[in-house]
Design an enzyme around this catalytic site. Structure first.
Site, PDB file in Angstrom:
ATOM      1  N   ASP A 274       1.572   2.267  30.202  1.00 23.48           N
ATOM      2  CA  ASP A 274       2.698   3.154  29.884  1.00 23.48           C
ATOM      3  C   ASP A 274       2.134   4.461  29.326  1.00 23.48           C
ATOM      4  O   ASP A 274       2.298   4.774  28.154  1.00 23.48           O
ATOM      5  CB  ASP A 274       3.580   2.427  28.836  1.00 23.48           C
ATOM      6  CG  ASP A 274       4.854   3.190  28.514  1.00 23.48           C
ATOM      7  OD1 ASP A 274       5.144   4.190  29.178  1.00 23.48           O
ATOM      8  OD2 ASP A 274       5.561   2.761  27.575  1.00 23.48           O
TER       9      ASP A 274
ATOM     10  N   CYS B 186      19.036  26.714  23.836  1.00 29.25           N
ATOM     11  CA  CYS B 186      18.187  25.613  23.377  1.00 29.25           C
ATOM     12  C   CYS B 186      17.223  25.186  24.483  1.00 29.25           C
ATOM     13  O   CYS B 186      16.027  25.060  24.262  1.00 29.25           O
ATOM     14  CB  CYS B 186      19.090  24.455  22.945  1.00 29.25           C
ATOM     15  SG  CYS B 186      18.302  22.849  22.882  1.00 29.25           S
TER      16      CYS B 186
ATOM     17  N   CYS C 202      18.311  20.504  27.305  1.00 32.76           N
ATOM     18  CA  CYS C 202      19.053  19.715  28.299  1.00 32.76           C
ATOM     19  C   CYS C 202      19.355  20.572  29.516  1.00 32.76           C
ATOM     20  O   CYS C 202      20.380  21.255  29.556  1.00 32.76           O
ATOM     21  CB  CYS C 202      20.378  19.242  27.718  1.00 32.76           C
ATOM     22  SG  CYS C 202      20.230  18.029  26.425  1.00 32.76           S
TER      23      CYS C 202
ATOM     24  N   GLN D 202      10.178   4.812  21.663  1.00 33.93           N
ATOM     25  CA  GLN D 202      11.157   5.259  22.664  1.00 33.93           C
ATOM     26  C   GLN D 202      12.422   5.762  21.984  1.00 33.93           C
ATOM     27  O   GLN D 202      12.883   5.161  21.017  1.00 33.93           O
ATOM     28  CB  GLN D 202      11.504   4.099  23.608  1.00 33.93           C
ATOM     29  CG  GLN D 202      10.378   3.718  24.548  1.00 33.93           C
ATOM     30  CD  GLN D 202      10.170   4.730  25.684  1.00 33.93           C
ATOM     31  OE1 GLN D 202      10.852   5.746  25.773  1.00 33.93           O
ATOM     32  NE2 GLN D 202       9.206   4.447  26.528  1.00 33.93           N
TER      33      GLN D 202
ATOM     34  N   CYS E 213      24.575  18.263  18.246  1.00 35.44           N
ATOM     35  CA  CYS E 213      23.961  18.017  19.554  1.00 35.44           C
ATOM     36  C   CYS E 213      24.631  16.788  20.185  1.00 35.44           C
ATOM     37  O   CYS E 213      24.881  15.801  19.504  1.00 35.44           O
ATOM     38  CB  CYS E 213      22.473  17.764  19.315  1.00 35.44           C
ATOM     39  SG  CYS E 213      21.582  17.121  20.710  1.00 35.44           S
TER      40      CYS E 213
ATOM     41  N   GLU F 128      -4.371   1.423  22.013  1.00 33.65           N
ATOM     42  CA  GLU F 128      -3.625   2.630  21.644  1.00 33.65           C
ATOM     43  C   GLU F 128      -4.560   3.617  20.950  1.00 33.65           C
ATOM     44  O   GLU F 128      -5.419   3.234  20.161  1.00 33.65           O
ATOM     45  CB  GLU F 128      -2.469   2.218  20.713  1.00 33.65           C
ATOM     46  CG  GLU F 128      -1.791   3.333  19.959  1.00 33.65           C
ATOM     47  CD  GLU F 128      -1.118   4.392  20.824  1.00 33.65           C
ATOM     48  OE1 GLU F 128      -0.459   4.039  21.818  1.00 33.65           O
ATOM     49  OE2 GLU F 128      -1.273   5.583  20.493  1.00 33.65           O
TER      50      GLU F 128
ATOM     51  N   CYS G 172       6.783   8.078  32.512  1.00 33.79           N
ATOM     52  CA  CYS G 172       7.837   9.027  32.134  1.00 33.79           C
ATOM     53  C   CYS G 172       7.679  10.316  32.936  1.00 33.79           C
ATOM     54  O   CYS G 172       8.333  11.308  32.639  1.00 33.79           O
ATOM     55  CB  CYS G 172       7.787   9.300  30.632  1.00 33.79           C
ATOM     56  SG  CYS G 172       6.186   9.898  30.079  1.00 33.79           S
TER      57      CYS G 172
ATOM     58  N   TYR H 273      -1.925   1.815  26.381  1.00 32.36           N
ATOM     59  CA  TYR H 273      -1.053   2.860  25.829  1.00 32.36           C
ATOM     60  C   TYR H 273       0.114   2.169  25.110  1.00 32.36           C
ATOM     61  O   TYR H 273       1.278   2.436  25.373  1.00 32.36           O
ATOM     62  CB  TYR H 273      -0.521   3.786  26.926  1.00 32.36           C
ATOM     63  CG  TYR H 273      -1.565   4.297  27.888  1.00 32.36           C
ATOM     64  CD1 TYR H 273      -2.243   5.481  27.618  1.00 32.36           C
ATOM     65  CD2 TYR H 273      -1.874   3.601  29.062  1.00 32.36           C
ATOM     66  CE1 TYR H 273      -3.204   5.965  28.503  1.00 32.36           C
ATOM     67  CE2 TYR H 273      -2.834   4.065  29.947  1.00 32.36           C
ATOM     68  CZ  TYR H 273      -3.494   5.248  29.669  1.00 32.36           C
ATOM     69  OH  TYR H 273      -4.431   5.721  30.541  1.00 32.36           O
TER      70      TYR H 273
END
Ligand code: SAH
Length: 387
Positions: free
Chosen positions: A315, A16, A19, A217, A93, A267, A342, A246
């Site tokens: 953001d 996958c 992760c 989020q 998952c 936005e 992020c 944003y």
């Protein structure tokens, strides 16, 4: 079942690729993220200890599966193997909400009896391409988005009914039509098959409408910690003019509107803007205005109109902000900037630009929003240096 799977870890992770920290103790994941942020921000600012997650499993409020057939013709639901268009079946998952995963499994089980064919990317034959499930943890509502290759969806009403019988928490079902040969999951056209076409979630005491295409989020537990820290760093006194750049569906700006005089949200995505406007009315936040457009362009226009801000929340997506945006912020004399990022790499780049423009970052606060992956969120407050 839950404990067993958590202890075993994820059996699909190698293929996958979602992760990259599977198999690594959670404390170690946090240490690596801490070090990553510290290294990238070396010489820029101090880094506080990462805010870890108490229960780092099944945290995602969203699940996505692409549908295909394996070599034997059996229907499979899973994800594209990293960098390919080969579908890896994934069942159970460990980071996605279990109800969301269960809905995907039910869709897969029901397809044959409704004679719904899965889409074949090579031949262009078949109907169902993807299924997206979003959940409101606060209200226990589920939104199911069925992405189909064509608008014609025979037996859709019976299918939706059968799905809702198994999962009564489903409050809305949307058909999204994506007939193009593209790696984007969602197309432009949507039909609401059941319910209102959106779900509502609660964060920091505010209710947010979330539609299928708006950014929201994915880890609500950690998002509240992040937003609370952002509000604390703003040190509101009550009279501030605030920009939420944003802004997505308006989360940060609406929460801030409780503590300041006025908020302007900006936005780019028109769907998110619609949600933000709805959320403003829904929460009776009359001191909030929302503009649709590119953050840099709107910031320049607002500055040219003489609009002044005391505090700017920003953001941006992974690519970070722009020199134009940062210059416009500096030129209009903003005193404090709260940067939520992020991607620590673009954060470091943008903090350097802010530095040149006369802003000094205080401490950086990393937040673990995405356990088992290498992604890390960071919030930093910057102050304009006194001249
Ligand atoms: N602050 C929101 C959303 C953050 S995600 C929250 O906390 O939920 C980043 C958002 O920036 C997305 O909604 C994306 O649509 C938007 N975006 C991307 N590029 C943009 C640009 N150039 N100008 C304005 N918004 C942009």
């Amino acid at each position: 079942m839950k404990i067993e799977q958590k202890e075993k870890g994820c059996q699909w992770s190698k293929k996958c690729g979602g992760c990259s920290y599977q198999g690594m103790p959670y404390e170690k994941q946090c240490r690596i993220k801490q070090r990553t942020v510290e290294e990238l921000l070396k010489g820029i600012c101090k880094v506080k200890p990462i805010m870890a997650m108490e229960e780092p499993y099944y945290y995602r409020n969203k699940a996505h599966a692409v549908f295909d057939r394996d070599r034997k013709g059996k229907i499979i639901a899973g994800i594209y193997q990293e960098g390919t268009h080969k579908v890896v079946p994934v069942e159970g998952c460990v980071i996605e909400d279990e109800t969301c995963s269960a809905v995907i499994a039910t869709v897969k089980r029901l397809l044959p009896s409704f004679k719904i064919k899965v889409y074949d990317e090579d031949t262009g034959y078949g109907l169902l391409r993807h299924v997206l499930v979003r959940k409101s943890f606060a209200n226990n509502q589920l939104m199911v988005v069925l992405v189909t290759a064509s608008p014609v969806f025979p037996s859709k009403n019976h299918f939706v009914k059968a799905l809702r019988e198994v999962h009564p928490d489903i409050t809305t079902v949307v058909q999204n039509v994506n007939g193009r040969q593209t790696s984007a999951v969602l197309g432009q056209k949507e039909n609401i098959l059941y319910g209102k076409g959106y779900i509502e979630d609660v964060l920091c005491g505010f209710t947010f409408r979330i539609s299928s295409r708006a950014f929201y989020q994915v880890n609500p537990v950690q998002t509240e910690k992040l937003y609370n820290k952002a509000m604390e760093l703003a040190e509101f006194k009550g009279g501030e003019m605030v920009l939420d750049a944003y802004c997505g569906v308006g989360t940060i700006g609406l929460i801030a509107s409780r503590y300041c005089r006025q908020v302007v949200g900006v936005e780019l995505n028109p769907e998110a803007v619609k949600d933000a406007l709805f959320n403003r009315s829904r929460n009776k936040a009359e001191n909030v205005r929302i503009f649709q457009g590119d953050a840099s362009e709107v910031m320049l226009d607002l500055a040219a109109d003489g609009q002044r801000f005391d505090v700017v929340f920003m953001d941006p997506p992974r690519s970070g902000s722009t020199e134009e945006f940062i210059t416009a912020v500096a030129d209009s004399g903003v005193k404090r900037v709260i940067y939520i990022s992020c991607n620590p790499q673009t954060l470091a780049r943008d903090l350097q630009i802010f530095g040149k423009m006369g802003y000094r970052p205080n401490e950086a606060w990393p937040v673990d929003m995405f356990p088992w992956t290498d992604a890390v969120e960071t919030v930093v407050a910057l102050d304009r240096k006194k001249t």
